[in-house]
Design an enzyme around this catalytic site. Structure first.
Site, PDB file in Angstrom:
ATOM      1  N   ASN A   1       0.869  -1.178   0.000  1.00  0.00           N
ATOM      2  CA  ASN A   1       0.000   0.000   0.000  1.00  0.00           C
ATOM      3  C   ASN A   1       0.905   1.226   0.000  1.00  0.00           C
ATOM      4  O   ASN A   1       1.477   1.572   1.033  1.00  0.00           O
ATOM      5  CB  ASN A   1      -0.899  -0.027   1.250  1.00  0.00           C
ATOM      6  CG  ASN A   1      -1.741   1.233   1.378  1.00  0.00           C
ATOM      7  OD1 ASN A   1      -1.818   2.040   0.453  1.00  0.00           O
ATOM      8  ND2 ASN A   1      -2.374   1.405   2.530  1.00  0.00           N
ATOM      9  N   TRP A   2       1.012   1.836  -1.158  1.00  0.00           N
ATOM     10  CA  TRP A   2       1.904   3.001  -1.259  1.00  0.00           C
ATOM     11  C   TRP A   2       1.328   4.238  -0.571  1.00  0.00           C
ATOM     12  O   TRP A   2       2.019   5.232  -0.415  1.00  0.00           O
ATOM     13  CB  TRP A   2       2.178   3.310  -2.742  1.00  0.00           C
ATOM     14  CG  TRP A   2       3.296   2.487  -3.325  1.00  0.00           C
ATOM     15  CD1 TRP A   2       3.849   1.361  -2.781  1.00  0.00           C
ATOM     16  CD2 TRP A   2       4.000   2.749  -4.535  1.00  0.00           C
ATOM     17  NE1 TRP A   2       4.850   0.894  -3.595  1.00  0.00           N
ATOM     18  CE2 TRP A   2       4.969   1.731  -4.682  1.00  0.00           C
ATOM     19  CE3 TRP A   2       3.905   3.732  -5.528  1.00  0.00           C
ATOM     20  CZ2 TRP A   2       5.839   1.672  -5.771  1.00  0.00           C
ATOM     21  CZ3 TRP A   2       4.766   3.667  -6.616  1.00  0.00           C
ATOM     22  CH2 TRP A   2       5.728   2.659  -6.728  1.00  0.00           C
ATOM     23  N   LYS A   3       0.057   4.206  -0.230  1.00  0.00           N
ATOM     24  CA  LYS A   3      -0.606   5.389   0.346  1.00  0.00           C
ATOM     25  C   LYS A   3      -0.372   6.578  -0.608  1.00  0.00           C
ATOM     26  O   LYS A   3      -0.331   6.376  -1.820  1.00  0.00           O
ATOM     27  CB  LYS A   3      -0.106   5.643   1.769  1.00  0.00           C
ATOM     28  CG  LYS A   3      -0.201   4.373   2.631  1.00  0.00           C
ATOM     29  CD  LYS A   3       0.067   4.587   4.082  1.00  0.00           C
ATOM     30  CE  LYS A   3      -0.068   3.254   4.817  1.00  0.00           C
ATOM     31  NZ  LYS A   3       0.072   3.390   6.263  1.00  0.00           N
TER      32      LYS A   3
ATOM     33  N   HIS B   1      -9.443   1.411   5.286  1.00  0.00           N
ATOM     34  CA  HIS B   1      -8.147   1.642   5.925  1.00  0.00           C
ATOM     35  C   HIS B   1      -8.333   2.677   7.048  1.00  0.00           C
ATOM     36  O   HIS B   1      -9.123   3.616   6.910  1.00  0.00           O
ATOM     37  CB  HIS B   1      -7.127   2.144   4.896  1.00  0.00           C
ATOM     38  CG  HIS B   1      -5.729   2.099   5.416  1.00  0.00           C
ATOM     39  ND1 HIS B   1      -5.240   3.037   6.300  1.00  0.00           N
ATOM     40  CD2 HIS B   1      -4.725   1.214   5.217  1.00  0.00           C
ATOM     41  CE1 HIS B   1      -3.985   2.729   6.612  1.00  0.00           C
ATOM     42  NE2 HIS B   1      -3.648   1.624   5.966  1.00  0.00           N
TER      43      HIS B   1
ATOM     44  N   GLU C   1      -6.641   5.100   7.871  1.00  0.00           N
ATOM     45  CA  GLU C   1      -6.383   6.483   7.456  1.00  0.00           C
ATOM     46  C   GLU C   1      -7.604   7.077   6.740  1.00  0.00           C
ATOM     47  O   GLU C   1      -7.872   8.274   6.855  1.00  0.00           O
ATOM     48  CB  GLU C   1      -5.121   6.526   6.582  1.00  0.00           C
ATOM     49  CG  GLU C   1      -3.878   6.288   7.450  1.00  0.00           C
ATOM     50  CD  GLU C   1      -2.714   5.622   6.747  1.00  0.00           C
ATOM     51  OE1 GLU C   1      -2.710   5.552   5.503  1.00  0.00           O
ATOM     52  OE2 GLU C   1      -1.806   5.151   7.454  1.00  0.00           O
TER      53      GLU C   1
ATOM     54  N   GLU D   1      -5.007  -4.452  10.969  1.00  0.00           N
ATOM     55  CA  GLU D   1      -3.954  -3.442  11.100  1.00  0.00           C
ATOM     56  C   GLU D   1      -4.193  -2.633  12.375  1.00  0.00           C
ATOM     57  O   GLU D   1      -4.972  -1.658  12.361  1.00  0.00           O
ATOM     58  CB  GLU D   1      -3.986  -2.482   9.907  1.00  0.00           C
ATOM     59  CG  GLU D   1      -3.758  -3.141   8.569  1.00  0.00           C
ATOM     60  CD  GLU D   1      -3.247  -2.140   7.535  1.00  0.00           C
ATOM     61  OE1 GLU D   1      -2.173  -2.394   6.983  1.00  0.00           O
ATOM     62  OE2 GLU D   1      -3.892  -1.105   7.316  1.00  0.00           O
TER      63      GLU D   1
ATOM     64  N   GLY E   1       2.911   2.677  10.640  1.00  0.00           N
ATOM     65  CA  GLY E   1       3.858   3.765  10.408  1.00  0.00           C
ATOM     66  C   GLY E   1       4.629   4.190  11.645  1.00  0.00           C
ATOM     67  O   GLY E   1       5.247   5.251  11.666  1.00  0.00           O
TER      68      GLY E   1
ATOM     69  N   SER F   1       3.800  -1.829  10.309  1.00  0.00           N
ATOM     70  CA  SER F   1       5.253  -1.871  10.453  1.00  0.00           C
ATOM     71  C   SER F   1       5.857  -3.244  10.137  1.00  0.00           C
ATOM     72  O   SER F   1       6.826  -3.660  10.780  1.00  0.00           O
ATOM     73  CB  SER F   1       5.662  -1.395  11.857  1.00  0.00           C
ATOM     74  OG  SER F   1       5.267  -0.054  12.052  1.00  0.00           O
TER      75      SER F   1
ATOM     76  N   GLY G   1       2.957  -1.066   4.235  1.00  0.00           N
ATOM     77  CA  GLY G   1       3.004   0.358   3.907  1.00  0.00           C
ATOM     78  C   GLY G   1       4.412   0.789   3.521  1.00  0.00           C
ATOM     79  O   GLY G   1       4.880   0.539   2.409  1.00  0.00           O
ATOM     80  N   GLY G   2       5.117   1.401   4.464  1.00  0.00           N
ATOM     81  CA  GLY G   2       6.429   1.989   4.183  1.00  0.00           C
ATOM     82  C   GLY G   2       7.399   1.061   3.464  1.00  0.00           C
ATOM     83  O   GLY G   2       8.073   1.477   2.516  1.00  0.00           O
TER      84      GLY G   2
END
Ligand code: 13P
Length: 244
Positions: free
Chosen positions: A12-14, A90, A92, A162, A168, A206, A227-228
């Site tokens: 997930n590049w966000k 999600h 976010e 999640e 993150g 993470s 994510g990251g």
């Protein structure tokens, strides 16, 4: 992990990345037959990301099929771009856009009706964990979807657990903490629909090249939503290799 649950790693590049990064991914990406790989890029990059080594995912969609919804993206548009998976609910989106359990449930319905596969996110904030209410919180999030879609949604849907405090932050749930919630989710959804034995449950929060092995070794963790680390080709490749 049950044989019918092929491991899955979804990036997930966000709202990160660039066309240049996407190009370097496309040049260096090596597919791995052990795991299904999905890359969920920002909508403007979907056309450029379309390729055969990984499945294409979107990060959200409208709950509506079409109409006057400025800025939103419909499931049919995503389908036209070759999208197979859509992240939905999600944390976010829930936080930034006030998406309720009901809106998330309506999105899941719209995604399924279009023949796409939702990656339905759930997970608790820190205070809920500290109060010992994780299971009830996650159960409410998922039960809302069952109300709108019936328990048939579990035939197709992927669920991603999640915990918000792990997203993150570099603070991963331990494999035991993650398995505990995954085991709870598995038991609950199997009571709703026996076929949920085959529903893939991903862990997100993470995940990195060093902790993926231990997390994915747990019996109810079928892969990860990353994510990251999905923005770093070598790290993402290592995480994919850990999903067997
Ligand atoms: P991080 O892997 O950056 O913690 O993000 C997890 C996530 O939110 C994936 O959807």
């Amino acid at each position: 992990m049950a044989d019918s649950r092929k491991p899955m790693v979804a990036g997930n590049w966000k709202m990160n990345g660039s066309l240049a990064l996407l190009k370097s991914f496309s040049q260096s990406f090596v597919s791995d037959n052990n795991a299904e790989v999905v890359l969920c890029v920002p909508s403007p990059y979907l056309a450029a990301a379309s390729r055969s080594d990984f499945a294409l995912g979107a990060q959200d969609c409208s709950q509506f099929v079409a109409g006057a919804h400025t800025g939103d993206v419909s499931v049919d548009m995503l389908k036209e771009m070759g999208v197979e998976y859509v992240i939905v609910g999600h944390s976010e989106r829930r936080q930034d856009h006030g998406e309720s359990n009901l809106v998330v449930a309506e999105k899941v319905k719209t995604i399924l009706q279009a023949g796409l596969i939702p990656i339905l996110c759930c997970g608790e904030p820190l205070e809920v964990r500290e109060n010992g209410d994780v299971n009830a919180f996650v159960a409410d999030q998922l039960a809302a979807v069952k109300t709108v879609c019936t328990s048939d949604f579990l035939d197709t849907c992927v669920i991603a657990y999640e915990p918000i405090w792990a997203i993150g932050t570099g603070k991963t749930a331990s494999p035991e903490q993650a398995q505990e919630v995954h085991g709870f989710i598995r038991k609950m959804i199997c009571e709703w629909n026996p076929k949920a034995q085959n529903t893939r449950l991903l862990y997100g929060g993470s995940v990195n090249a060093s902790n993926a092995d231990d997390l994915f070794a747990k019996p109810d963790i079928d892969g990860g939503l990353i994510g990251g680390a999905s923005l770093k080709i070598d790290d993402f490749a290592a995480i994919i290799a850990a999903a067997k």
